[in-house]
Write a protein that holds these residues in place. Structure first.
Motif, PDB file in Angstrom:
ATOM      1  N   GLU A   1       7.542  15.328   0.367  1.00 40.95           N
ATOM      2  CA  GLU A   1       6.628  16.159   0.026  1.00 40.95           C
ATOM      3  C   GLU A   1       7.239  17.488  -0.115  1.00 40.95           C
ATOM      4  O   GLU A   1       7.102  18.229  -1.235  1.00 40.95           O
TER       5      GLU A   1
ATOM      6  N   GLU B   1      10.482  17.947  -0.673  1.00 45.23           N
ATOM      7  CA  GLU B   1      11.499  17.837  -1.793  1.00 45.23           C
ATOM      8  C   GLU B   1      10.576  18.005  -3.126  1.00 45.23           C
ATOM      9  O   GLU B   1      11.015  18.641  -4.179  1.00 45.23           O
ATOM     10  N   LYS B   2       9.276  17.367  -3.317  1.00 44.08           N
ATOM     11  CA  LYS B   2       8.637  17.534  -4.505  1.00 44.08           C
ATOM     12  C   LYS B   2       7.981  18.836  -4.727  1.00 44.08           C
ATOM     13  O   LYS B   2       8.245  19.455  -5.893  1.00 44.08           O
TER      14      LYS B   2
ATOM     15  N   GLN C   1      10.957  20.884  -6.165  1.00 47.09           N
ATOM     16  CA  GLN C   1      11.478  20.739  -7.285  1.00 47.09           C
ATOM     17  C   GLN C   1      10.367  21.141  -8.346  1.00 47.09           C
ATOM     18  O   GLN C   1      10.738  21.583  -9.555  1.00 47.09           O
TER      19      GLN C   1
END
Length: 164
Positions: free
Chosen positions: A151, A153-154, A157
């Motif tokens: 989560e 990383e999401k 990004q």
């Protein structure tokens, strides 16, 4: 099992019950008694006895009476007594009661051993369940950490695409 005090006590009670049964069984058997005794009666010891008296002073004249310390009698006794119990109902009833009590003690010991074995089994099952719960909690924590990092990383990004 050998270190549990309640089981040790029950085993001692069984041992005492076995002795009681043996004693009650012996009460039904014939009995032979030997006895003996010795008595000495009428011991006489030499002494001084007053005999007569002095006419002037009135004091008694003491003279030795030669008795010589003779024992008047000796009594020896010895004997044998034989008892043969015929239908000794009291002894038979005592034996039956002691046997019943011994059976009860043995059953009580079996129950205690079964209960101790069940307690050990339950403790082992609880230990295994606790281990499994700890392992699943550790695995769940690891999965939650992976989910959190995914989560994050999401989010990282997706955040450069957002322009102010």
């Amino acid at each position: 099992m050998e270190q549990r005090p309640d089981i040790q006590q029950s085993k001692l009670q069984i041992s005492n019950g076995e002795r009681a049964v043996a004693g009650s069984a012996n009460a039904r058997l014939p009995e032979l008694d030997l006895f003996g005794s010795f008595q000495s009666r009428g011991v006489i010891i030499p002494s001084l006895l007053p005999v007569g008296g002095d006419p002037i002073t009135g004091t008694p004249v003491v003279a030795a009476i030669p008795t010589g310390g003779v024992r008047a009698s000796r009594l020896f006794e010895a004997g044998i007594q034989f008892n043969l119990p015929v239908q000794n109902r009291v002894a038979q009833a005592d034996l039956a009661a002691d046997r019943v009590e011994l059976r009860k003690e043995r059953l009580r010991l079996q129950q205690m051993e079964a209960q101790a074995a069940a307690e050990v089994r339950n403790a082992v099952i609880a230990l295994d369940a606790g281990k499994q719960a700890a392992q699943s909690a550790a695995a769940s924590e690891h999965l939650q950490e992976q989910l959190l990092s995914a989560e994050v990383e999401k989010f990282v990004q997706a955040s450069p695409q957002i322009s102010p």
